[in-house]
Design an enzyme around this catalytic site. Sequence first.
Site, PDB file in Angstrom:
ATOM      1  N   HIS A 119      -4.951   4.245  12.538  1.00 18.20           N
ATOM      2  CA  HIS A 119      -4.942   3.451  11.307  1.00 18.20           C
ATOM      3  C   HIS A 119      -6.093   3.781  10.365  1.00 18.20           C
ATOM      4  O   HIS A 119      -6.412   2.988   9.484  1.00 18.20           O
ATOM      5  CB  HIS A 119      -4.928   1.952  11.654  1.00 18.20           C
ATOM      6  CG  HIS A 119      -3.635   1.501  12.281  1.00 18.20           C
ATOM      7  ND1 HIS A 119      -3.494   0.313  12.961  1.00 18.20           N
ATOM      8  CD2 HIS A 119      -2.419   2.106  12.327  1.00 18.20           C
ATOM      9  CE1 HIS A 119      -2.249   0.201  13.393  1.00 18.20           C
ATOM     10  NE2 HIS A 119      -1.573   1.274  13.031  1.00 18.20           N
ATOM     11  N   CYS A 147     -15.053   8.592  -7.144  1.00 22.80           N
ATOM     12  CA  CYS A 147     -15.004   9.923  -6.537  1.00 22.80           C
ATOM     13  C   CYS A 147     -16.044  10.858  -7.165  1.00 22.80           C
ATOM     14  O   CYS A 147     -16.125  10.937  -8.403  1.00 22.80           O
ATOM     15  CB  CYS A 147     -13.599  10.488  -6.736  1.00 22.80           C
ATOM     16  SG  CYS A 147     -13.372  12.155  -6.124  1.00 22.80           S
TER      17      CYS A 147
END
Length: 242
Positions: A119, A147
């Site tokens: 996960h 980012c």
Amino acid sequence: MADDTERAASLLRQARRVCVLTGAGVSAESGVPTFRASDGLWEGHRIQDVAHPDGWAKNPQLVWDFYHARRAKAGSVSPNPGHDALAELEKRFDSFTLATQNVDGLHQRAGSRAVLELHGSLRRTRCTGCIDVTDQGLDPLPAMPTCVMCGAVVRPDIVWFGEMLDERVLKEAGRAAATSDVFLVVGTSAVVFPAAGLVALAARGGAKVVEFNLTRTDASEFADVGLYGPSGQTLPAVLAAL
Ligand code: BJW
Ligand code: ZN
């Protein structure tokens, strides 16, 4: 319980290939809340608000606030004797795969090496604008991190409901489960698929299944042996009996 500990140890003594599926319960004794307890991780949150792409689309700051707290918690706790026992167990077998639904990194910190994170991981972020995936560690991040490559907002690299698991990771876990001689299912309610499906896959492939949990679960019908107590005690007991 002593008999069941011995039965589990006996199955492991005869095994060559071992596969383990863990869930939130294995980290409970480290102080990480589980998901589906009344005081669990979802308390105060609707699942679809914090662990679903629709929640992210609606309110990314709420999602990040949830994950900032999760990251801080993961960074402040330590592996417990259950994690340690699994790391030690790995050294006793030529073929050993640990598939975890947990995103806290505690298995790796305990020394487990062959870990498949089904996960995702709290350590990683994934850019919403480009392909960048970055290991950020567990130090605090800006409220709404962006980012370094393209400036877009990044999201936690976690598999939310309705999202596909990494195909390579899932395939590898499926192969390890289906070819295992003994399959340990530890601290999971076994209600979230496809991870929970690994238990049936292992049993169908001929594995002996040993369940470690506080209570019976959806995996119990597949279990040849059930050790019902804190996995921080039951796992070390089986290791000691090996
Ligand atoms: C102890 C202990 C101690 C406590 N010692 N034990 C039917 C079939 C197949 C799939 C579906 C279906 N219906 C719906 C689906 C889709 C869905 C799903 O499975 N839903 C179910 C709830 C029904 N699955 C998905 O969406 C997955 N993707 C997918 O299927 O893609 C294909 C697809 C796309 C579109 C439509 C349909 C299919 C993705 C699932 C991703 C799950 N992600 C989460 C959230 C991550 C967020 C995060 O961590 O930040 O992962 S959900 C949450 O549950 C988290 C966990 O990894 C996961 C499992 O929970 P876990 O670990 O079992 O914890 P608990 O709390 O449930 O249990 C703890 C256990 O420990 C208990 O049993 C305690 O007793 C025990 N315990 N203390 C031992 N000391
Ligand atoms: Zn980017």
